[in-house]
Motif scaffolding. Structure first.
Motif, PDB file in Angstrom:
ATOM      1  N   TYR A  35      22.203  -0.898   0.847  1.00 21.29           N
ATOM      2  CA  TYR A  35      23.568  -0.607   1.270  1.00 21.29           C
ATOM      3  C   TYR A  35      24.553  -1.406   0.425  1.00 21.29           C
ATOM      4  CZ  TYR A  35      21.831   1.672   5.494  1.00 21.29           C
ATOM      5  OH  TYR A  35      21.213   2.528   6.360  1.00 21.29           O
ATOM      6  N   GLN A  37      28.413  -2.969   0.793  1.00 24.61           N
ATOM      7  CA  GLN A  37      29.488  -3.234   1.736  1.00 24.61           C
ATOM      8  C   GLN A  37      30.660  -3.875   1.003  1.00 24.61           C
ATOM      9  OE1 GLN A  37      28.647  -5.758   5.168  1.00 24.61           O
ATOM     10  NE2 GLN A  37      30.240  -4.723   6.338  1.00 24.61           N
ATOM     11  N   GLY A  42      32.449  -0.859   6.530  1.00 21.17           N
ATOM     12  CA  GLY A  42      31.069  -0.908   6.973  1.00 21.17           C
ATOM     13  C   GLY A  42      30.112  -0.649   5.817  1.00 21.17           C
ATOM     14  N   PRO A  43      28.853  -1.021   5.964  1.00 23.01           N
ATOM     15  CA  PRO A  43      27.864  -0.780   4.905  1.00 23.01           C
ATOM     16  C   PRO A  43      27.702   0.711   4.617  1.00 23.01           C
ATOM     17  CG  PRO A  43      27.035  -2.362   6.511  1.00 23.01           C
ATOM     18  CD  PRO A  43      28.288  -1.771   7.088  1.00 23.01           C
ATOM     19  N   GLN A  44      27.658   1.032   3.319  1.00 23.39           N
ATOM     20  CA  GLN A  44      27.483   2.417   2.881  1.00 23.39           C
ATOM     21  C   GLN A  44      26.093   2.596   2.291  1.00 23.39           C
ATOM     22  OE1 GLN A  44      30.022   4.821   3.543  1.00 23.39           O
ATOM     23  NE2 GLN A  44      30.522   2.992   4.742  1.00 23.39           N
ATOM     24  N   PHE A  45      25.423   3.654   2.711  1.00 21.21           N
ATOM     25  CA  PHE A  45      24.043   3.921   2.316  1.00 21.21           C
ATOM     26  C   PHE A  45      23.937   4.266   0.834  1.00 21.21           C
ATOM     27  CE2 PHE A  45      19.776   5.362   2.668  1.00 21.21           C
ATOM     28  CZ  PHE A  45      19.679   6.558   1.991  1.00 21.21           C
ATOM     29  N   GLN A  48      17.129   5.033   0.190  1.00 24.15           N
ATOM     30  CA  GLN A  48      16.038   4.685   1.089  1.00 24.15           C
ATOM     31  C   GLN A  48      14.724   5.001   0.395  1.00 24.15           C
ATOM     32  OE1 GLN A  48      15.762   6.637   4.949  1.00 24.15           O
ATOM     33  NE2 GLN A  48      14.607   4.916   5.764  1.00 24.15           N
ATOM     34  N   LEU A  88      29.114  -6.804  -1.261  1.00 23.95           N
ATOM     35  CA  LEU A  88      27.904  -7.390  -0.685  1.00 23.95           C
ATOM     36  C   LEU A  88      26.850  -6.295  -0.663  1.00 23.95           C
ATOM     37  CD1 LEU A  88      26.624  -9.868   0.809  1.00 23.95           C
ATOM     38  CD2 LEU A  88      27.396  -8.785   2.944  1.00 23.95           C
ATOM     39  N   LEU A  90      23.328  -5.100   0.585  1.00 30.09           N
ATOM     40  CA  LEU A  90      22.423  -5.381   1.690  1.00 30.09           C
ATOM     41  C   LEU A  90      21.144  -4.581   1.571  1.00 30.09           C
ATOM     42  CD1 LEU A  90      25.155  -5.181   4.454  1.00 30.09           C
ATOM     43  CD2 LEU A  90      23.894  -7.253   3.875  1.00 30.09           C
ATOM     44  N   PRO A 103      14.571   0.796  14.269  1.00 29.16           N
ATOM     45  CA  PRO A 103      15.842   0.216  13.828  1.00 29.16           C
ATOM     46  C   PRO A 103      15.725  -0.510  12.490  1.00 29.16           C
ATOM     47  CG  PRO A 103      14.899  -1.098  15.590  1.00 29.16           C
ATOM     48  CD  PRO A 103      14.043   0.124  15.460  1.00 29.16           C
ATOM     49  N   LEU A 104      16.878  -0.705  11.865  1.00 31.53           N
ATOM     50  CA  LEU A 104      16.956  -1.401  10.589  1.00 31.53           C
ATOM     51  C   LEU A 104      17.051  -2.905  10.819  1.00 31.53           C
ATOM     52  CD1 LEU A 104      19.632   0.901   8.939  1.00 31.53           C
ATOM     53  CD2 LEU A 104      17.187   0.887   8.437  1.00 31.53           C
ATOM     54  N   PHE A 106      18.171  -6.170   8.618  1.00 33.94           N
ATOM     55  CA  PHE A 106      18.890  -6.477   7.390  1.00 33.94           C
ATOM     56  C   PHE A 106      18.660  -7.905   6.915  1.00 33.94           C
ATOM     57  CE2 PHE A 106      21.810  -2.963   6.557  1.00 33.94           C
ATOM     58  CZ  PHE A 106      21.739  -2.251   7.735  1.00 33.94           C
ATOM     59  N   GLY A 107      18.717  -8.055   5.583  1.00 32.21           N
ATOM     60  CA  GLY A 107      18.836  -9.375   4.997  1.00 32.21           C
ATOM     61  C   GLY A 107      20.305  -9.782   4.991  1.00 32.21           C
ATOM     62  N   ASN A 108      20.591 -10.968   4.477  1.00 29.74           N
ATOM     63  CA  ASN A 108      21.974 -11.438   4.435  1.00 29.74           C
ATOM     64  C   ASN A 108      22.692 -11.054   3.145  1.00 29.74           C
ATOM     65  OD1 ASN A 108      22.269 -12.525   7.008  1.00 29.74           O
ATOM     66  ND2 ASN A 108      21.267 -14.427   6.391  1.00 29.74           N
ATOM     67  N   ARG A 111      25.844 -11.255  -2.799  1.00 27.35           N
ATOM     68  CA  ARG A 111      27.276 -11.096  -3.081  1.00 27.35           C
ATOM     69  C   ARG A 111      27.447 -10.959  -4.587  1.00 27.35           C
ATOM     70  NH1 ARG A 111      31.459  -9.434  -0.501  1.00 27.35           N
ATOM     71  NH2 ARG A 111      30.965 -10.776   1.247  1.00 27.35           N
TER      72      ARG A 111
ATOM     73  N   TYR B  36      24.613  -2.414  16.285  1.00 24.73           N
ATOM     74  CA  TYR B  36      24.408  -3.590  15.455  1.00 24.73           C
ATOM     75  C   TYR B  36      25.619  -4.503  15.567  1.00 24.73           C
ATOM     76  CZ  TYR B  36      20.690  -0.905  13.179  1.00 24.73           C
ATOM     77  OH  TYR B  36      19.561  -0.165  12.921  1.00 24.73           O
ATOM     78  N   TYR B  87      28.824  -2.164  15.383  1.00 25.13           N
ATOM     79  CA  TYR B  87      28.669  -0.819  14.842  1.00 25.13           C
ATOM     80  C   TYR B  87      27.761   0.010  15.748  1.00 25.13           C
ATOM     81  CZ  TYR B  87      30.190  -2.896  10.371  1.00 25.13           C
ATOM     82  OH  TYR B  87      30.882  -3.545   9.381  1.00 25.13           O
ATOM     83  N   SER B  96      25.046   5.697   6.994  1.00 22.99           N
ATOM     84  CA  SER B  96      26.168   4.871   6.565  1.00 22.99           C
ATOM     85  C   SER B  96      26.918   4.427   7.808  1.00 22.99           C
ATOM     86  CB  SER B  96      27.095   5.635   5.625  1.00 22.99           C
ATOM     87  OG  SER B  96      26.606   5.618   4.304  1.00 22.99           O
ATOM     88  N   GLY B  98      30.238   3.246   9.914  1.00 21.62           N
ATOM     89  CA  GLY B  98      31.681   3.413   9.947  1.00 21.62           C
ATOM     90  C   GLY B  98      32.345   2.049   9.860  1.00 21.62           C
TER      91      GLY B  98
END
Lengths: 115, 107
Positions: A35, A37, A42-45, A48, A88, A90, A103-104, A106-108, A111, B36, B87, B96, B98
């Motif tokens: 992702y 960000q 918000g994070p954008q895909f 995958q 960022l 992700l 569910p996903l 995530f790492g941190n 940057r 999340y 989220y 993705s 929002g």
């Protein structure tokens, strides 16, 4: 158990350069997603991967590429960096692919600053 | 892919209950709803997931009506450390995020 780990944590690059970001998923997780960000959004895909194959791609240019290795770790490559690539990045892992209730995690993130 | 709509921001005080409602009118039959939490400069953290009715864990509850076109995340007795972006996501692939809901908890 270790969570999702990403390296490096911070990176500064110049326009036109190339960058490689790395991700290690949670042990046992076979799916990795990337992702982007941007600040305030918000994070954008982006991608995958599951079992080393690309299973989904977001609306990003071909300058972005990725791969997944036999140990399920993953790399994201970005070529010909633009200032707008500063963000960022992700990585998220999940146990399964296309399973509605997986569910996903995530790492941190890494940057990336492009100057 | 089901699109979600949630409030941009919410303010609360310590000790209060915070409820965030997410609309997802075109949710598919096999879609789960996942929430999340994200703090600045960290990756999003899974809070709770549900399919229908009510789900509760140690940090939150998730209420889903019978038509599943919306869901409400409930955070009981919030503290300052619950200030974050929340989220709502529906589905499992090519997700993705929002803009989320920025929850600010004040003393």
């Amino acid at each position: 158990d270790a969570g999702v780990t990403q390296s490096p944590t911070h990176l500064i690059k110049t326009r036109g350069q190339q960058v490689t970001l790395r991700c290690s998923p949670i042990s046992g997780h076979k799916s990795v997603s990337w992702y982007q960000q941007v600040l305030g959004q918000g994070p954008q895909f982006i991608f995958q991967y599951y079992e080393k194959e690309e299973r989904g791609r977001g609306n990003f240019p071909d300058r972005f590429s990725a791969r997944q290795f036999p140990n399920y770790s993953s790399e994201l490559n970005v070529n010909a960096l633009l200032l707008g690539d500063s963000a960022l990045y992700l990585c998220a892992s999940s146990l399964l692919f296309e399973e509605a209730n997986s569910p996903l995690h995530f790492g941190n993130g890494t940057r990336l600053t492009v100057t | 892919l089901a699109k979600t709509t949630q409030p941009i921001s919410m303010d609360s005080y310590e000790g209060q209950e915070v409820n965030i409602t997410c609309s997802h009118n075109n949710i598919a039959t096999n879609d789960y709803i996942t929430w999340y939490q994200q703090f600045p400069s960290q990756g999003p953290r899974f809070i709770i997931q549900g399919y229908k009715t009510k789900v509760t864990n140690e940090v939150a509850s998730l209420f889903i009506p019978a038509d599943r076109k919306s869901s409400t995340l409930s955070l009981p007795r919030v503290s300052l450390s619950d200030t974050a972006v929340y989220y709502c996501l529906v589905g499992a692939i090519k997700l993705s995020f929002g803009a989320g809901t920025t929850v600010t908890v004040r003393a």
